[in-house]
Design a protein around this motif. Structure first.
Motif, PDB file in Angstrom:
ATOM      1  N   ALA A   1       0.830  -1.207   0.000  1.00 34.42           N
ATOM      2  CA  ALA A   1       0.000   0.000   0.000  1.00 34.42           C
ATOM      3  C   ALA A   1       0.866   1.259   0.000  1.00 34.42           C
ATOM      4  N   THR A   2       1.971   1.228   0.712  1.00 38.52           N
ATOM      5  CA  THR A   2       2.885   2.378   0.728  1.00 38.52           C
ATOM      6  C   THR A   2       3.493   2.598  -0.650  1.00 38.52           C
ATOM      7  N   ILE A   3       3.928   1.518  -1.287  1.00 37.82           N
ATOM      8  CA  ILE A   3       4.465   1.622  -2.647  1.00 37.82           C
ATOM      9  C   ILE A   3       3.403   2.181  -3.587  1.00 37.82           C
ATOM     10  N   ALA A   4       2.174   1.677  -3.441  1.00 37.95           N
ATOM     11  CA  ALA A   4       1.076   2.150  -4.298  1.00 37.95           C
ATOM     12  C   ALA A   4       0.817   3.641  -4.071  1.00 37.95           C
TER      13      ALA A   4
ATOM     14  N   LYS B   1      -0.434  12.035 -15.309  1.00 36.16           N
ATOM     15  CA  LYS B   1      -1.869  12.110 -14.986  1.00 36.16           C
ATOM     16  C   LYS B   1      -2.735  11.356 -15.998  1.00 36.16           C
ATOM     17  N   GLU B   2      -2.332  11.364 -17.255  1.00 35.61           N
ATOM     18  CA  GLU B   2      -3.135  10.699 -18.270  1.00 35.61           C
ATOM     19  C   GLU B   2      -3.049   9.177 -18.158  1.00 35.61           C
ATOM     20  N   ASN B   3      -2.053   8.658 -17.467  1.00 34.51           N
ATOM     21  CA  ASN B   3      -1.883   7.217 -17.295  1.00 34.51           C
ATOM     22  C   ASN B   3      -2.162   6.764 -15.863  1.00 34.51           C
ATOM     23  N   LEU B   4      -2.875   7.568 -15.117  1.00 31.86           N
ATOM     24  CA  LEU B   4      -3.108   7.262 -13.709  1.00 31.86           C
ATOM     25  C   LEU B   4      -3.900   5.965 -13.526  1.00 31.86           C
ATOM     26  N   THR B   5      -4.864   5.713 -14.381  1.00 26.44           N
ATOM     27  CA  THR B   5      -5.636   4.474 -14.250  1.00 26.44           C
ATOM     28  C   THR B   5      -4.762   3.248 -14.489  1.00 26.44           C
ATOM     29  N   ILE B   6      -3.818   3.373 -15.405  1.00 27.67           N
ATOM     30  CA  ILE B   6      -2.906   2.257 -15.660  1.00 27.67           C
ATOM     31  C   ILE B   6      -2.019   2.025 -14.439  1.00 27.67           C
ATOM     32  N   LEU B   7      -1.519   3.097 -13.842  1.00 28.62           N
ATOM     33  CA  LEU B   7      -0.708   2.959 -12.626  1.00 28.62           C
ATOM     34  C   LEU B   7      -1.510   2.309 -11.509  1.00 28.62           C
TER      35      LEU B   7
ATOM     36  N   THR C   1      -0.796  -1.326  -9.598  1.00 24.24           N
ATOM     37  CA  THR C   1      -0.656  -1.552  -8.147  1.00 24.24           C
ATOM     38  C   THR C   1      -1.599  -2.657  -7.675  1.00 24.24           C
ATOM     39  N   VAL C   2      -2.817  -2.678  -8.199  1.00 26.18           N
ATOM     40  CA  VAL C   2      -3.760  -3.739  -7.832  1.00 26.18           C
ATOM     41  C   VAL C   2      -3.249  -5.092  -8.332  1.00 26.18           C
TER      42      VAL C   2
ATOM     43  N   GLY D   1      -5.715  -1.138   2.858  1.00 28.31           N
ATOM     44  CA  GLY D   1      -4.800  -0.413   1.975  1.00 28.31           C
ATOM     45  C   GLY D   1      -5.503   0.139   0.750  1.00 28.31           C
ATOM     46  N   LEU D   2      -6.385  -0.653   0.165  1.00 27.87           N
ATOM     47  CA  LEU D   2      -7.128  -0.215  -1.012  1.00 27.87           C
ATOM     48  C   LEU D   2      -8.028   0.976  -0.682  1.00 27.87           C
ATOM     49  N   PHE D   3      -8.670   0.934   0.471  1.00 31.10           N
ATOM     50  CA  PHE D   3      -9.524   2.042   0.906  1.00 31.10           C
ATOM     51  C   PHE D   3      -8.711   3.339   1.042  1.00 31.10           C
ATOM     52  N   ILE D   4      -7.539   3.246   1.658  1.00 32.67           N
ATOM     53  CA  ILE D   4      -6.681   4.427   1.827  1.00 32.67           C
ATOM     54  C   ILE D   4      -6.234   4.951   0.468  1.00 32.67           C
ATOM     55  N   GLU D   5      -5.884   4.074  -0.434  1.00 26.98           N
ATOM     56  CA  GLU D   5      -5.465   4.499  -1.776  1.00 26.98           C
ATOM     57  C   GLU D   5      -6.594   5.211  -2.511  1.00 26.98           C
TER      58      GLU D   5
END
Length: 119
Positions: free
Chosen positions: A44-47, A59-65, A69-70, A106-110
């Motif tokens: 979660a920290t890395i994510a 920003k345009e690739n944020l969904t890919i990032l 992580t998931v 971790g997912l909730f915090i992200e």
């Protein structure tokens, strides 16, 4: 960096709280719970750092990032945790929650971090 520190501090509060509750409910698996919470905290920290970096640079690739992580977390689950749960041939509900409760924290915090930064 300050924003990441706030969410990491939030992880440092919620993860031990979840660990305490789960260890009370499943006292026979405490060492494995520690491993699960430790691994999920690191992931979660890395994510959070990757997503924070992505907010400023890609920003345009944020969904890919985010999906990377998931996927990384699921790869860790299937390579390390799933084989240990499958050793007896059956994955019990308590075993499932050993990994997925800290994963959900971790997912909730992200998600909260992304939602607040993206406003």
């Amino acid at each position: 960096m300050k924003k990441n520190a706030f969410y990491i501090a939030l992880l440092l509060i919620l993860m031990p709280l979840g660990l305490f509750v789960q260890s009370e409910l499943n006292p026979t698996r405490i060492p494995f719970l520690w491993t699960s919470y430790g691994v999920n905290f690191v992931l979660a920290t890395i994510a959070l750092f990757l997503l924070g970096w992505g907010m400023h640079h890609k920003k345009e690739n944020l969904t890919i990032l985010y999906l990377i992580t998931v996927a990384l977390k699921l790869v860790v689950y299937f390579l390390y945790f799933h084989p240990k749960f499958e050793m007896d041939g059956v994955i019990m509900r308590s075993e499932f929650f050993i990994f997925f409760v800290p994963y959900a924290i971790g997912l909730f915090i992200e998600i909260v971090a992304l939602a607040r930064r993206y406003q």
